[in-house]
Design a protein around this motif. Structure first.
Motif, PDB file in Angstrom:
ATOM      1  N   ASP A  36       1.440  -3.892   2.144  1.00 21.69           N
ATOM      2  CA  ASP A  36       1.369  -5.302   2.501  1.00 21.69           C
ATOM      3  C   ASP A  36       1.961  -6.118   1.361  1.00 21.69           C
ATOM      4  O   ASP A  36       1.271  -6.453   0.386  1.00 21.69           O
ATOM      5  N   ALA A  37       3.233  -6.462   1.467  1.00 24.63           N
ATOM      6  CA  ALA A  37       3.944  -7.093   0.355  1.00 24.63           C
ATOM      7  C   ALA A  37       3.332  -8.438  -0.029  1.00 24.63           C
ATOM      8  O   ALA A  37       3.246  -8.766  -1.224  1.00 24.63           O
ATOM      9  N   ALA A  38       2.909  -9.221   0.946  1.00 20.82           N
ATOM     10  CA  ALA A  38       2.338 -10.532   0.635  1.00 20.82           C
ATOM     11  C   ALA A  38       1.039 -10.385  -0.156  1.00 20.82           C
ATOM     12  O   ALA A  38       0.813 -11.093  -1.150  1.00 20.82           O
ATOM     13  N   LEU A  39       0.181  -9.470   0.268  1.00 19.21           N
ATOM     14  CA  LEU A  39      -1.075  -9.245  -0.436  1.00 19.21           C
ATOM     15  C   LEU A  39      -0.829  -8.686  -1.830  1.00 19.21           C
ATOM     16  O   LEU A  39      -1.440  -9.139  -2.810  1.00 19.21           O
ATOM     17  N   VAL A  40       0.056  -7.725  -1.935  1.00 19.42           N
ATOM     18  CA  VAL A  40       0.345  -7.120  -3.228  1.00 19.42           C
ATOM     19  C   VAL A  40       0.911  -8.164  -4.194  1.00 19.42           C
ATOM     20  O   VAL A  40       0.529  -8.222  -5.371  1.00 19.42           O
ATOM     21  N   THR A  41       1.790  -9.014  -3.705  1.00 20.29           N
ATOM     22  CA  THR A  41       2.356 -10.066  -4.549  1.00 20.29           C
ATOM     23  C   THR A  41       1.272 -11.016  -5.035  1.00 20.29           C
ATOM     24  O   THR A  41       1.244 -11.411  -6.214  1.00 20.29           O
ATOM     25  N   GLU A  42       0.355 -11.362  -4.154  1.00 15.48           N
ATOM     26  CA  GLU A  42      -0.752 -12.246  -4.530  1.00 15.48           C
ATOM     27  C   GLU A  42      -1.624 -11.613  -5.609  1.00 15.48           C
ATOM     28  O   GLU A  42      -1.983 -12.269  -6.598  1.00 15.48           O
ATOM     29  N   LEU A  43      -1.967 -10.347  -5.442  1.00 17.03           N
ATOM     30  CA  LEU A  43      -2.861  -9.687  -6.385  1.00 17.03           C
ATOM     31  C   LEU A  43      -2.181  -9.373  -7.712  1.00 17.03           C
ATOM     32  O   LEU A  43      -2.854  -9.237  -8.742  1.00 17.03           O
ATOM     33  N   MET A  44      -0.872  -9.261  -7.720  1.00 21.32           N
ATOM     34  CA  MET A  44      -0.145  -8.888  -8.925  1.00 21.32           C
ATOM     35  C   MET A  44      -0.042 -10.041  -9.926  1.00 21.32           C
ATOM     36  O   MET A  44       0.222  -9.823 -11.111  1.00 21.32           O
ATOM     37  N   ALA A  45      -0.262 -11.263  -9.481  1.00 26.41           N
ATOM     38  CA  ALA A  45      -0.145 -12.423 -10.368  1.00 26.41           C
ATOM     39  C   ALA A  45      -1.125 -12.312 -11.534  1.00 26.41           C
ATOM     40  O   ALA A  45      -2.319 -12.106 -11.333  1.00 26.41           O
ATOM     41  N   GLY A  46      -0.619 -12.415 -12.739  1.00 28.24           N
ATOM     42  CA  GLY A  46      -1.470 -12.376 -13.922  1.00 28.24           C
ATOM     43  C   GLY A  46      -1.934 -11.001 -14.342  1.00 28.24           C
ATOM     44  O   GLY A  46      -2.751 -10.874 -15.268  1.00 28.24           O
ATOM     45  N   VAL A  47      -1.421  -9.964 -13.713  1.00 26.14           N
ATOM     46  CA  VAL A  47      -1.836  -8.593 -14.041  1.00 26.14           C
ATOM     47  C   VAL A  47      -1.083  -8.099 -15.278  1.00 26.14           C
ATOM     48  O   VAL A  47       0.129  -8.258 -15.394  1.00 26.14           O
ATOM     49  N   ASP A  48      -1.829  -7.487 -16.193  1.00 24.23           N
ATOM     50  CA  ASP A  48      -1.238  -6.912 -17.397  1.00 24.23           C
ATOM     51  C   ASP A  48      -0.933  -5.424 -17.239  1.00 24.23           C
ATOM     52  O   ASP A  48       0.029  -4.922 -17.822  1.00 24.23           O
ATOM     53  N   LEU A  49      -1.762  -4.731 -16.478  1.00 28.68           N
ATOM     54  CA  LEU A  49      -1.634  -3.284 -16.315  1.00 28.68           C
ATOM     55  C   LEU A  49      -1.886  -2.912 -14.867  1.00 28.68           C
ATOM     56  O   LEU A  49      -2.870  -3.365 -14.275  1.00 28.68           O
ATOM     57  N   VAL A  50      -1.010  -2.086 -14.308  1.00 29.68           N
ATOM     58  CA  VAL A  50      -1.221  -1.485 -12.990  1.00 29.68           C
ATOM     59  C   VAL A  50      -1.460   0.007 -13.192  1.00 29.68           C
ATOM     60  O   VAL A  50      -0.690   0.676 -13.886  1.00 29.68           O
ATOM     61  N   VAL A  51      -2.540   0.525 -12.600  1.00 31.21           N
ATOM     62  CA  VAL A  51      -2.760   1.976 -12.551  1.00 31.21           C
ATOM     63  C   VAL A  51      -2.767   2.348 -11.077  1.00 31.21           C
ATOM     64  O   VAL A  51      -3.681   1.986 -10.330  1.00 31.21           O
ATOM     65  N   HIS A  52      -1.742   3.074 -10.671  1.00 29.56           N
ATOM     66  CA  HIS A  52      -1.454   3.299  -9.253  1.00 29.56           C
ATOM     67  C   HIS A  52      -1.901   4.691  -8.815  1.00 29.56           C
ATOM     68  O   HIS A  52      -1.199   5.689  -8.986  1.00 29.56           O
ATOM     69  N   PHE A  53      -3.117   4.753  -8.240  1.00 23.25           N
ATOM     70  CA  PHE A  53      -3.668   5.996  -7.700  1.00 23.25           C
ATOM     71  C   PHE A  53      -3.420   6.136  -6.206  1.00 23.25           C
ATOM     72  O   PHE A  53      -3.412   7.258  -5.695  1.00 23.25           O
ATOM     73  N   ALA A  54      -3.299   5.041  -5.481  1.00 25.36           N
ATOM     74  CA  ALA A  54      -3.328   5.070  -4.020  1.00 25.36           C
ATOM     75  C   ALA A  54      -2.275   6.017  -3.454  1.00 25.36           C
ATOM     76  O   ALA A  54      -1.092   5.911  -3.773  1.00 25.36           O
ATOM     77  N   ALA A  55      -2.720   6.942  -2.611  1.00 23.44           N
ATOM     78  CA  ALA A  55      -1.797   7.902  -2.001  1.00 23.44           C
ATOM     79  C   ALA A  55      -2.503   8.660  -0.893  1.00 23.44           C
ATOM     80  O   ALA A  55      -3.710   8.868  -0.939  1.00 23.44           O
ATOM     81  N   GLU A  56      -1.722   9.074   0.078  1.00 24.35           N
ATOM     82  CA  GLU A  56      -2.156  10.129   0.991  1.00 24.35           C
ATOM     83  C   GLU A  56      -1.942  11.437   0.236  1.00 24.35           C
ATOM     84  O   GLU A  56      -0.850  11.682  -0.292  1.00 24.35           O
ATOM     85  N   SER A  57      -2.976  12.295   0.176  1.00 25.22           N
ATOM     86  CA  SER A  57      -2.875  13.387  -0.793  1.00 25.22           C
ATOM     87  C   SER A  57      -3.239  14.781  -0.285  1.00 25.22           C
ATOM     88  O   SER A  57      -3.203  15.728  -1.080  1.00 25.22           O
ATOM     89  N   HIS A  58      -3.561  14.933   0.972  1.00 24.16           N
ATOM     90  CA  HIS A  58      -4.024  16.252   1.430  1.00 24.16           C
ATOM     91  C   HIS A  58      -2.875  17.033   2.058  1.00 24.16           C
ATOM     92  O   HIS A  58      -2.306  16.630   3.071  1.00 24.16           O
ATOM     93  N   VAL A  59      -2.539  18.173   1.445  1.00 20.02           N
ATOM     94  CA  VAL A  59      -1.372  18.942   1.868  1.00 20.02           C
ATOM     95  C   VAL A  59      -1.469  19.347   3.337  1.00 20.02           C
ATOM     96  O   VAL A  59      -0.494  19.209   4.099  1.00 20.02           O
ATOM     97  N   ASP A  60      -2.623  19.862   3.757  1.00 23.74           N
ATOM     98  CA  ASP A  60      -2.753  20.323   5.138  1.00 23.74           C
ATOM     99  C   ASP A  60      -2.468  19.202   6.126  1.00 23.74           C
ATOM    100  O   ASP A  60      -1.824  19.411   7.172  1.00 23.74           O
ATOM    101  N   ARG A  61      -2.953  17.998   5.832  1.00 18.14           N
ATOM    102  CA  ARG A  61      -2.694  16.868   6.723  1.00 18.14           C
ATOM    103  C   ARG A  61      -1.206  16.520   6.750  1.00 18.14           C
ATOM    104  O   ARG A  61      -0.675  16.112   7.786  1.00 18.14           O
ATOM    105  N   SER A  62      -0.524  16.667   5.608  1.00 22.00           N
ATOM    106  CA  SER A  62       0.906  16.349   5.582  1.00 22.00           C
ATOM    107  C   SER A  62       1.712  17.342   6.405  1.00 22.00           C
ATOM    108  O   SER A  62       2.773  16.997   6.939  1.00 22.00           O
TER     109      SER A  62
END
Length: 330
Positions: free
Chosen positions: A66-92
């Protein structure tokens, strides 16, 4: 200081948030932490319950695509730690579309917003699976990427995007690639919590193929500590492997879990091997150890015993999640 943690209600992300708010990362003392999580089947606000009342925490339910939401939340951010992912091999293997959407497009959306907002550091959390399979030795960070599952291919793609945003735009990105994580709050479709909870319920556990696939095991506390070392002092544009130093075959791991739960091998059900199943993973952690002083602190036997004990004592956490996994098509 403001930190944006994507996927912060998942297994590894929530561990990072809990440790940060508990004061275990001095660089984040007093920091405001914004968690962005879509709460898919594997995300759970209960993972943040121990810190839910901390005034420094803000939870936002939303999609990294969601680009609009991400842009809103990114304002004033010093550090991003990006964990979000689909991660289960069997499901992929069953369907790759969600993996490409979240892991590739979602990462690009975050990188673009971070660039526009002038973020000071972006840590992209990836996996050793992007390297493929290695018969002997260990991968250094400059090894060619040879992913063998749709999941690992989507993560390799996101790694390349992160690198490109650094090389093209100068965005201060670091990439981490970890080995197999374990610990409390891990969603019970992954091998250790799946086996532990099945054994607690008197069920059998599925062992793929001949059981000789080898994985390096890393406690989630050590992984998150390594990530913070990279956030604090990692060189922009660099990749850092994070490993645990305990290589076991799946059969050896199964034996340890059976022993921990007082079960016999008659509780093990051999199943047809996974398609494209990587035989062995092993990462070389020389770079993060030499540059940033990383070492794994949690001995595997101790960490596994504590993990088994946590699942014994927290049925109310995992039982509804196993039901949710079943409903989600596992």
């Amino acid at each position: 200081m403001r930190v944006l943690v994507t996927g912060g209600a998942g297994f590894i992300g929530s561990n990072y948030v809990r440790k940060a708010l508990a004061g275990e990362y001095p660089a984040l003392a007093g920091a405001e932490i914004v968690v962005l999580d879509k709460l898919t089947y594997a995300g759970c606000e209960a993972n943040l319950a121990p810190v839910a009342d901390d005034p420094r925490l803000r939870f936002v339910r939303g999609d990294i695509c969601d680009a609009a939401l991400v842009t809103e939340l990114m304002a004033g951010v010093d550090l991003v730690v990006h964990f979000a992912a689909e991660s289960h091999v069997d499901r992929s293997i069953l369907g790759a579309a969600d993996f490409v959407l979240t892991n590739v497009l979602g990462t690009q959306t975050l990188l673009q917003a971070a660039l526009s907002a002038g973020v000071g550091k972006f840590v992209h959390v990836s996996t050793d699976e992007v390297y493929g399979s290695i018969a002997e030795g260990s991968w250094a960070e400059d090894h060619v990427l040879e992913p063998n599952s749709p999941y690992s291919a989507s993560k390799a793609s996101s790694d390349l995007l992160a690198r490109a945003f650094h090389r093209t735009h100068g965005l201060p990105v670091c990439i981490t690639r970890c080995s197999n994580n374990y610990g409390p709050y891990q969603f019970p479709e992954k091998v250790i919590p799946l086996f532990v909870t099945n054994l607690l319920d008197g069920l059998t556990v599925p062992l793929y193929g001949d059981g000789l696939n080898v994985r390096d095991w890393l406690h989630v506390d050590d992984h998150c500590r390594g990530i913070q070392l990279v956030a604090d002092g990692g060189r922009p544009g660099e990749i850092y492997n994070i490993g645990g130093g305990t290589e076991l075959t799946n059969r050896e791991l199964t034996g340890r879990l059976l022993d921990a739960l007082g079960a016999d091998w008659d509780r093990v059900e051999p199943v047809t091997d996974r398609k494209g199943h990587d035989r062995r993973y092993s990462v070389d952690i020389t770079r993060i150890s030499t540059e940033l002083g990383y070492r794994a602190r949690v001995p595997f036997d101790e960490g596994l015993a504590e993990t088994v004990r946590w699942y014994r004592e927290n049925r109310a956490w995992w039982e509804p999640l196993k039901n949710r996994a079943a409903l989600a098509g596992k």
